[in-house]
Design a protein around this motif. Structure first.
Motif, PDB file in Angstrom:
ATOM      1  N   CYS A   1       0.853  -1.191   0.000  1.00 11.05           N
ATOM      2  CA  CYS A   1       0.000   0.000   0.000  1.00 11.05           C
ATOM      3  C   CYS A   1       0.898   1.254   0.000  1.00 11.05           C
ATOM      4  O   CYS A   1       1.825   1.354   0.796  1.00 11.05           O
ATOM      5  CB  CYS A   1      -0.902   0.011   1.227  1.00 11.05           C
ATOM      6  SG  CYS A   1      -1.746   1.588   1.448  1.00 11.05           S
TER       7      CYS A   1
ATOM      8  N   CYS B   1       0.642   3.163   3.557  1.00 10.86           N
ATOM      9  CA  CYS B   1       1.028   2.615   4.863  1.00 10.86           C
ATOM     10  C   CYS B   1       1.926   1.387   4.774  1.00 10.86           C
ATOM     11  O   CYS B   1       2.376   0.869   5.794  1.00 10.86           O
ATOM     12  CB  CYS B   1      -0.214   2.295   5.690  1.00 10.86           C
ATOM     13  SG  CYS B   1      -1.085   0.810   5.170  1.00 10.86           S
TER      14      CYS B   1
ATOM     15  N   HIS C   1      -4.525  -2.585   6.490  1.00 11.42           N
ATOM     16  CA  HIS C   1      -4.028  -1.204   6.499  1.00 11.42           C
ATOM     17  C   HIS C   1      -3.813  -0.694   7.924  1.00 11.42           C
ATOM     18  O   HIS C   1      -4.507  -1.100   8.860  1.00 11.42           O
ATOM     19  CB  HIS C   1      -5.039  -0.267   5.830  1.00 11.42           C
ATOM     20  CG  HIS C   1      -5.135  -0.454   4.352  1.00 11.42           C
ATOM     21  ND1 HIS C   1      -4.201   0.017   3.478  1.00 11.42           N
ATOM     22  CD2 HIS C   1      -6.083  -1.061   3.601  1.00 11.42           C
ATOM     23  CE1 HIS C   1      -4.571  -0.286   2.244  1.00 11.42           C
ATOM     24  NE2 HIS C   1      -5.706  -0.952   2.293  1.00 11.42           N
TER      25      HIS C   1
ATOM     26  N   CYS D   1      -4.282   4.881   7.800  1.00 16.20           N
ATOM     27  CA  CYS D   1      -3.991   4.900   6.358  1.00 16.20           C
ATOM     28  C   CYS D   1      -5.194   5.466   5.601  1.00 16.20           C
ATOM     29  O   CYS D   1      -6.343   5.168   5.924  1.00 16.20           O
ATOM     30  CB  CYS D   1      -3.703   3.475   5.884  1.00 16.20           C
ATOM     31  SG  CYS D   1      -3.515   3.381   4.100  1.00 16.20           S
TER      32      CYS D   1
ATOM     33  N   PHE E   1      -6.246   4.613   2.897  1.00  9.27           N
ATOM     34  CA  PHE E   1      -6.978   3.566   2.187  1.00  9.27           C
ATOM     35  C   PHE E   1      -7.579   2.532   3.150  1.00  9.27           C
ATOM     36  O   PHE E   1      -8.041   1.488   2.723  1.00  9.27           O
ATOM     37  CB  PHE E   1      -6.060   2.870   1.182  1.00  9.27           C
ATOM     38  CG  PHE E   1      -5.536   3.804   0.137  1.00  9.27           C
ATOM     39  CD1 PHE E   1      -6.407   4.378  -0.783  1.00  9.27           C
ATOM     40  CD2 PHE E   1      -4.195   4.137   0.077  1.00  9.27           C
ATOM     41  CE1 PHE E   1      -5.940   5.257  -1.753  1.00  9.27           C
ATOM     42  CE2 PHE E   1      -3.712   5.007  -0.891  1.00  9.27           C
ATOM     43  CZ  PHE E   1      -4.591   5.575  -1.809  1.00  9.27           C
TER      44      PHE E   1
HETATM   45 ZN   LIG Z   1      -2.661   1.423   3.550  1.00 10.52          ZN
END
Ligand SMILES: [Zn+2]
Length: 387
Positions: free
Chosen positions: A50, A53, A89, A93, A95
């Motif tokens: 990701c 993160c 995550h 984060c 996302f």
């Molecule tokens: Zn993330």
């Protein structure tokens, strides 16, 4: 659902198409169907991180098409899951909430037009890297910079959904303000059809002027703009979260540069992109991610000086096409992913700490209305005596 993520093996930020191509999947049809061999799916889980993160566990999600028109309605992207199906995550984060970001917003945000935007940005990123204007290492440095900013500038998220709603009711009292609105005096009440309700709202707003000055420019508490803040409250209540006021100038600069870029992104003579016709504060967040990601990088490399960053944009835009379009992409690196929502939350926080009367706005307005009508009755009584 990040459009780009970091490949450890390739040591670069990539979108899904680029990652598949780098791993030897060449046919366009394979992209559409996402006919990916099992070994490659397994590799995604350990190779792709990701962007925000560093979480692992990427799965590949193919682009979706409308059953009716066959048009692309969602761009292919990465989704992150633990082996047990959980969320890998970091809690802060951008996302973290990928599942919830989906839905209606997700489908309209990645219509084919937006995929064209992502591709245009990818083209610029590849040109920039190929011409030596920026590098993958600098893109990674921006990502780390933002993680550090986030960690260093936090506030306790103690705003409640009720406080957000209160701010929405507060802002609505000014919705009917127009050129014909004056501060109330008792004489106004003698006008035929005088709108006491509207006048009381404006009077309440006038008396609470200091609260309105806490809202800040371009912050709206309308129903649509509250959806994302409400989700963030639900997710992070009671936690330390980003204090957006620390990055406000940088955000404004990024919007400014993104707006400039939107005007010059596509070739002269082609229809300007929809984003170029709107003020950036009204851009739908998902549509703006690609442009904000690129703008943030150019500003980051220019010590956040807008003019220098715009000069950098011109260099990238006029650089020769990259011989290889697998050099990278950075759409997942938008440091301002949820910034507008954090601004709304933070304004609500300031207002909540400043208000002296926490009763519902409607109740207070009713009280003001009764007071104004009483003033009018006293005035009417005394003016009758004057006759
Ligand atoms: Zn993330």
């Amino acid at each position: 659902m990040p459009i780009t993520a970091y490949s450890k093996e390739a040591q670069r930020e990539l979108d899904l198409e680029q990652w598949l191509q780098l791993n030897g999947l060449q046919t366009a049809e394979a992209f559409k169907q996402l006919d990916v061999p099992d070994w490659l799916r397994a590799k995604a889980g350990t190779d792709v991180e990701c962007s925000a993160c560093g979480a692992l566990g990427a799965t590949l999600v193919r682009s979706a098409r409308s059953k009716g028109s066959g048009r692309a309605v969602a761009q292919g992207h990465f989704r992150f899951r633990t082996a047990e199906g959980g969320n890998p995550h970091h809690p802060l984060c951008d996302f973290h909430d990928e599942q919830n970001v989906r839905g209606a917003d997700y489908l309209t945000s990645f219509a084919s037009d937006k995929s064209a935007l992502t591709r245009a940005i990818r083209d610029l990123v590849c040109r920039g890297i190929s011409a030596g204007i920026f590098s993958q290492a600098e893109m990674r440095a921006m990502r780390l910079w933002f993680l550090e900013e986030k960690a260093a500038r936090t506030i306790l998220l103690d705003v409640t959904p009720e406080q957000l709603q209160w701010c929405s009711d507060m802002q609505a009292t000014r919705a009917i303000r127009n050129a014909g609105s004056l501060s109330f005096i008792p004489e106004h009440g003698s006008l035929p059809g005088f709108d006491w309700e509207a006048a009381a709202k404006l009077e309440w707003a006038r008396r609470n002027e200091p609260l309105f000055s806490e809202i800040g420019p371009h912050v709206y508490f309308q129903r649509q703009s509250l959806e994302r803040p409400l989700r963030l409250l639900d997710q992070h209540a009671g936690q330390q979260v980003l204090d957006p006021s620390a990055l406000r100038e940088k955000y404004d600069a990024a919007l400014h540069l993104a707006s400039f870029a939107a005007h010059h992104l596509f070739e002269p003579g082609t229809k300007p992109h929809a984003l170029a016709r709107e003020h950036p504060y009204y851009w739908k967040p998902a549509a703006a991610h690609p442009l904000l990601a690129l703008s943030a990088l150019l500003l980051f490399l220019s010590a956040w000086d807008l003019q220098r960053a715009s000069a950098l944009f011109c260099r990238v835009k006029t650089a020769p096409p990259a011989p290889d379009d697998l050099l990278g992409n950075l759409v997942g690196l938008n440091p301002f992913h949820d910034y507008q929502a954090w601004l709304v939350i933070n304004a609500a926080r300031r207002i909540a700490s400043k208000r002296t009367d926490t009763r519902p706005v409607a109740e207070q307005v009713t009280e003001v209305k009764a007071e104004m009508q009483a003033q009018h009755r006293i005035w009417a009584g005394s003016s009758e005596r004057d006759l």
